[in-house]
Design a protein around this motif. Structure first.
Motif, PDB file in Angstrom:
ATOM      1  N   ASP A 151      -5.760  52.209 -44.572  1.00 10.17           N
ATOM      2  CA  ASP A 151      -5.395  50.896 -45.089  1.00 10.17           C
ATOM      3  C   ASP A 151      -4.723  50.975 -46.460  1.00 10.17           C
ATOM      4  OD1 ASP A 151      -7.661  51.699 -46.406  1.00 10.17           O
ATOM      5  OD2 ASP A 151      -8.663  49.760 -46.349  1.00 10.17           O
TER       6      ASP A 151
ATOM      7  N   ARG B  87     -10.537  55.448 -36.772  1.00 11.66           N
ATOM      8  CA  ARG B  87     -11.265  55.561 -35.501  1.00 11.66           C
ATOM      9  C   ARG B  87     -11.240  56.991 -34.997  1.00 11.66           C
ATOM     10  NH1 ARG B  87     -11.204  50.134 -32.850  1.00 11.66           N
ATOM     11  NH2 ARG B  87     -10.382  48.827 -34.500  1.00 11.66           N
TER      12      ARG B  87
ATOM     13  N   ALA C 108     -17.641  48.001 -37.692  1.00 11.12           N
ATOM     14  CA  ALA C 108     -16.380  47.292 -37.948  1.00 11.12           C
ATOM     15  C   ALA C 108     -15.318  48.279 -38.434  1.00 11.12           C
ATOM     16  CB  ALA C 108     -16.610  46.209 -38.999  1.00 11.12           C
TER      17      ALA C 108
ATOM     18  N   PRO D 271      -9.160  46.339 -39.122  1.00  6.67           N
ATOM     19  CA  PRO D 271      -8.295  45.574 -38.225  1.00  6.67           C
ATOM     20  C   PRO D 271      -6.853  46.078 -38.302  1.00  6.67           C
ATOM     21  CG  PRO D 271      -9.092  44.209 -40.059  1.00  6.67           C
ATOM     22  CD  PRO D 271      -9.659  45.575 -40.257  1.00  6.67           C
ATOM     23  N   ARG D 272      -6.129  45.895 -37.207  1.00  4.25           N
ATOM     24  CA  ARG D 272      -4.791  46.472 -37.106  1.00  4.25           C
ATOM     25  C   ARG D 272      -3.852  46.067 -38.257  1.00  4.25           C
ATOM     26  NH1 ARG D 272      -1.348  46.960 -31.690  1.00  4.25           N
ATOM     27  NH2 ARG D 272      -3.317  47.896 -31.130  1.00  4.25           N
ATOM     28  N   ASP D 273      -3.926  44.782 -38.645  1.00  2.22           N
ATOM     29  CA  ASP D 273      -2.959  44.348 -39.669  1.00  2.22           C
ATOM     30  C   ASP D 273      -3.261  44.916 -41.059  1.00  2.22           C
ATOM     31  OD1 ASP D 273      -5.236  42.879 -40.024  1.00  2.22           O
ATOM     32  OD2 ASP D 273      -4.224  40.999 -40.494  1.00  2.22           O
ATOM     33  N   GLU D 274      -4.422  45.539 -41.201  1.00  5.84           N
ATOM     34  CA  GLU D 274      -4.734  46.163 -42.498  1.00  5.84           C
ATOM     35  C   GLU D 274      -4.277  47.616 -42.567  1.00  5.84           C
ATOM     36  OE1 GLU D 274      -8.714  45.602 -43.905  1.00  5.84           O
ATOM     37  OE2 GLU D 274      -8.628  43.451 -43.528  1.00  5.84           O
TER      38      GLU D 274
END
Ligand code: SAM
Length: 340
Positions: A276, A26, A45, A48-51
């Motif tokens: 990631d 980001r 998109a 996501p945080r958990d990735e």
């Protein structure tokens, strides 16, 4: 006891010396050459945080790279300073024996507040991106209303915190900010900061890059040296991407990064890890190697280092030397994702 294996060399004889780690995909800017708003709008998109790798996972991977010979580590993104508590990661990394240079690339927007805690955590240096010294051109380039003065405050805070000499990256795009080259050189001459003028590159595939948009290094040099005579300087180390020049009157130096007109693949000693946890062996890659699965799947430190070694010895990337009308349209990964 078995002797430690030698640091790996890739198929072109290049060691792994520099590690660039993206801590987020980001950014709070929408630079036209990197994250154009049409492609990175409200519906984009992001990961996501958990990735996203945790600080602990990043530290573990970094230790593995250092065991293979990496000596320089740079945190980047996206905008690394929007990752919360980044100084905690810096503290973890600065404790790793063998890292000689720990740095950060940032757009400077949050640097005024962050410079001191980052320096206290053990960061050595920062590079700040700034594409013009006047507000209208700067805003046109980053497509985010943000005053140059705040970036300059960040640069000053970095200098005060001991993170200097600050390098300042200016990407030059024809018709957009080429008129800002000389004002940038003039502004930073004599300040001790080093402006590096970067040829606009065909990284990613959303920026609509065209060769015509590139202002060649030779032209940038001519513009500056017509006002302030310059002398070439010798490179200080293998893999140094910027060609260095000093002002003949002794008022500092500049760098030119000519990755389009004078590619430097033969000396590329960089590995990149995305937020990631994918390893990319070239800035212009279309795919990476999953390291997160390895780390989260319970691999030992030796297994992680072994995998990195296998990937590195097979490396044969030399995109910038092979660039052609066929390679430009490839769906290369975005710079905001892979890390600049
Ligand atoms: N957000 C941080 C920043 O602005 O420095 C770090 C990430 S940014 C992707 C890292 C560097 O890549 C910046 O100096 C940026 O100007 C440069 N960059 C991004 N896209 C580029 C392109 N297409 N050509 C040349 N440089 C580019």
């Amino acid at each position: 006891m078995q002797p430690a294996p030698l640091p790996p060399l890739d198929t072109l004889g290049r060691p792994v010396r520099d590690l660039r780690i993206s801590v987020t995909d980001r950014c709070n800017f929408r630079c036209v050459y990197c994250m154009p708003r049409e492609a990175f709008g409200p519906d984009h998109a992001f990961l996501p945080r958990d990735e996203i790798l945790t600080f602990e996972e990043i530290e573990r991977l970094t230790r593995a790279f250092v065991s293979l010979g990496a000596r320089k580590v740079r945190l980047t993104g996206g905008e690394p300073l929007i990752r919360r508590d980044l100084e905690h990661l810096v503290a973890r990394l600065s404790a790793i024996e063998g890292i000689e240079d720990l740095s950060l690339t940032t757009n400077g927007s949050l640097l005024a507040d962050k410079a001191k805690p980052l320096a206290e955590a053990g960061l050595h240096r920062v590079t700040v991106s700034l594409d013009a010294i006047d507000d209208p051109t700067f805003t046109r380039m980053n497509d985010a209303r943000f005053p140059v003065a705040r970036v300059l405050d960040g640069i000053l805070a970095a200098e005060t915190a001991g993170l200097g000499p600050v390098k300042i990256n200016m990407v030059v795009k024809r018709g957009w900010n080429d008129g800002a080259v000389l004002p940038m050189a003039t502004y930073f001459r004599g300040t001790g900061h080093i402006v590096r003028f970067i040829e606009y590159m065909d990284v990613g595939h959303t920026n609509g890059w065209r060769l015509d948009d590139v202002v060649p290094a030779s032209q940038i040099l001519e513009t500056i040296s017509a006002a302030f005579p310059l002398e070439p300087m010798a490179p200080t180390e293998r893999g140094e991407v910027a060609r260095r020049y000093r002002y003949a009157d002794g008022r500092g130096e500049i760098g030119i990064i000519a990755s389009v007109t004078q590619p430097f693949c033969a000396d590329c000693v960089r590995a990149r890890v995305s937020a990631d946890g994918k390893l990319f062996t070239c800035l212009f890659a279309v795919a990476g190697h999953d390291l997160r699965g390895l780390v989260r799947g319970g691999a030992s430190d030796e297994e992680i280092a072994g995998t990195l070694r296998r990937i590195w010895v097979a490396r044969d990337d030399r995109y910038s030397e092979e660039r052609s009308s066929q390679t430009v349209p490839l769906t290369k990964v975005e710079m905001s994702y892979i890390g600049g």
